[in-house]
Design an enzyme around this catalytic site. Structure first.
Site, PDB file in Angstrom:
ATOM      1  N   GLU A  16       0.860  -1.201   0.000  1.00 53.33           N
ATOM      2  CA  GLU A  16       0.000   0.000   0.000  1.00 53.33           C
ATOM      3  C   GLU A  16       0.881   1.231   0.000  1.00 53.33           C
ATOM      4  OE1 GLU A  16      -2.783   2.556   2.894  1.00 53.33           O
ATOM      5  OE2 GLU A  16      -3.133   0.404   3.083  1.00 53.33           O
ATOM      6  N   HIS A  27       1.619   4.831  -1.876  1.00 57.22           N
ATOM      7  CA  HIS A  27       0.819   5.761  -2.655  1.00 57.22           C
ATOM      8  C   HIS A  27       1.649   6.676  -3.549  1.00 57.22           C
ATOM      9  CE1 HIS A  27      -2.602   4.443  -0.408  1.00 57.22           C
ATOM     10  NE2 HIS A  27      -2.056   4.792   0.737  1.00 57.22           N
ATOM     11  N   HIS A  86      -9.371   0.974   0.134  1.00 58.39           N
ATOM     12  CA  HIS A  86      -8.694   1.921   1.012  1.00 58.39           C
ATOM     13  C   HIS A  86      -9.727   2.848   1.631  1.00 58.39           C
ATOM     14  CE1 HIS A  86      -6.132   5.268   2.270  1.00 58.39           C
ATOM     15  NE2 HIS A  86      -5.108   4.433   2.189  1.00 58.39           N
ATOM     16  N   ASP A 125       2.391   2.158   3.842  1.00 60.96           N
ATOM     17  CA  ASP A 125       1.517   3.324   3.706  1.00 60.96           C
ATOM     18  C   ASP A 125       2.351   4.564   3.387  1.00 60.96           C
ATOM     19  OD1 ASP A 125      -0.793   4.778   3.526  1.00 60.96           O
ATOM     20  OD2 ASP A 125      -1.290   4.714   5.651  1.00 60.96           O
TER      21      ASP A 125
END
Length: 318
Positions: A7, A9, A155, A280
């Protein structure tokens, strides 16, 4: 030990600015890091010992745009993702960003991204303009994911405006922005979203559909026995119980959580084969996440599963 982070971004600044999108208080502070798909991102990965990131756009800013604009912007984001993966396929793979305000177009874009660009699935950010994934209008996207045999990473995203007003009004703007998102709100929002999908029968209709959630399960591992005892008696006519469905169709990542208790709870509730590593990035520290992973209180074989084995199996990366 090989480490794949699931995950992680990105958001191309030029595409977002051209679309006239405001990233707001919190994401705006990370605009430069979200935009970076080059040497600085690789430096952070190398310093943390991360072999690969599965990239995903922070696309809740654009998935609900007016349909024609959403289709165009998400298409451009996915092309940028594809370019990044092509340049460094040993370091990056990708999840598609989808124009969810047009579910038919979103299903087509998912198909393009998987069949033509080699993407591994899609990331969808919460509800879209007040519509959740269990709504019949969203079925084309879920059906496409099931047909393509790729997961959807659900998400969190800010709740509908009526929820924002009811729960978070009257607070300092920066406090409200945090409390309504990573400080609490969107974890409960995402967990509720998953339960809506289970309760409405999405996984009865599409038993092969695979769903991923981050942040050590968005509270679901801690609450799963309570959910089963309270919700299951009123969710009738399904072939599996609520908890059985969750344990079959749901996969969890560690994103943002570097503590023994939530990890051990997730493993106890869902089994180690359904747990995968994430950072993250850029909202969490990569080095802190990998340092914790390497010292987590699990057996070496299970650690290998969490670090890379489970995601390689789920996403068929080998």
């Amino acid at each position: 030990m090989k480490i794949i982070a699931l995950e992680e971004h990105m958001l191309p600044r030029d595409i977002i600015e051209a679309a006239g999108v405001d990233l707001g208080i919190r994401a705006g502070k990370k605009a430069a890091e979200l935009d970076d798909l080059g040497e600085e991102r690789l430096r952070i990965m190398d310093a943390a010992g991360i072999d690969m990131q599965v990239l995903s756009a922070l696309s809740y800013f654009v998935q609900g745009l007016e349909p024609e604009l959403a289709v165009d912007v998400n298409h451009k984001i996915n092309d940028r993702l594809a370019e990044t993966v092509t340049n460094k396929p040993d370091r990056f793979q990708a999840f598609a960003a989808l124009p969810m305000s047009d579910p038919i177009a979103a299903a087509a874009e998912l198909t393009r991204c998987v069949e033509e660009l080699g993407f591994l699935g899609a990331m969808i950010h919460g509800q879209t303009n007040g519509i959740f994934l269990d709504d019949p209008s969203m079925r084309p996207v879920l059906q496409a994911a099931a047909r393509l045999d790729v997961p959807i990473y659900l998400h969190p995203a800010p709740g509908p405006e009526i929820v924002q007003e009811a729960y978070y009004s009257g607070l300092d703007p920066e406090v409200a922005a945090c409390l309504s998102t990573s400080g609490w709100g969107w974890h409960s929002e995402c967990g509720m979203h998953v339960l809506r999908m289970v309760a409405s029968g999405v996984f009865e209709e599409l038993p092969e559909l695979k769903l991923i959630v981050g942040h050590m399960g968005e509270g679901l591992p801690f609450h799963i026995d309570r959910i089963e005892s309270m919700l299951n008696p009123v969710v009738t006519g399904h072939s599996l119980s609520v908890a059985e469905t969750l344990r079959r169709n749901l996969y969890l990542t560690t994103s943002g959580y570097n503590f023994d208790v939530p990890l051990l709870c997730a493993i106890a509730s869902f089994g180690v084969d359904h747990i995968m590593f994430s950072v993250d990035h850029p909202f969490a520290d990569s080095k802190k996440a990998t340092t914790y992973l390497e010292t987590a209180p699990v057996q070496p074989a299970d650690l290998e599963k969490i670090a890379h084995g489970n995601v390689e199996a789920l996403l068929r990366m080998n």
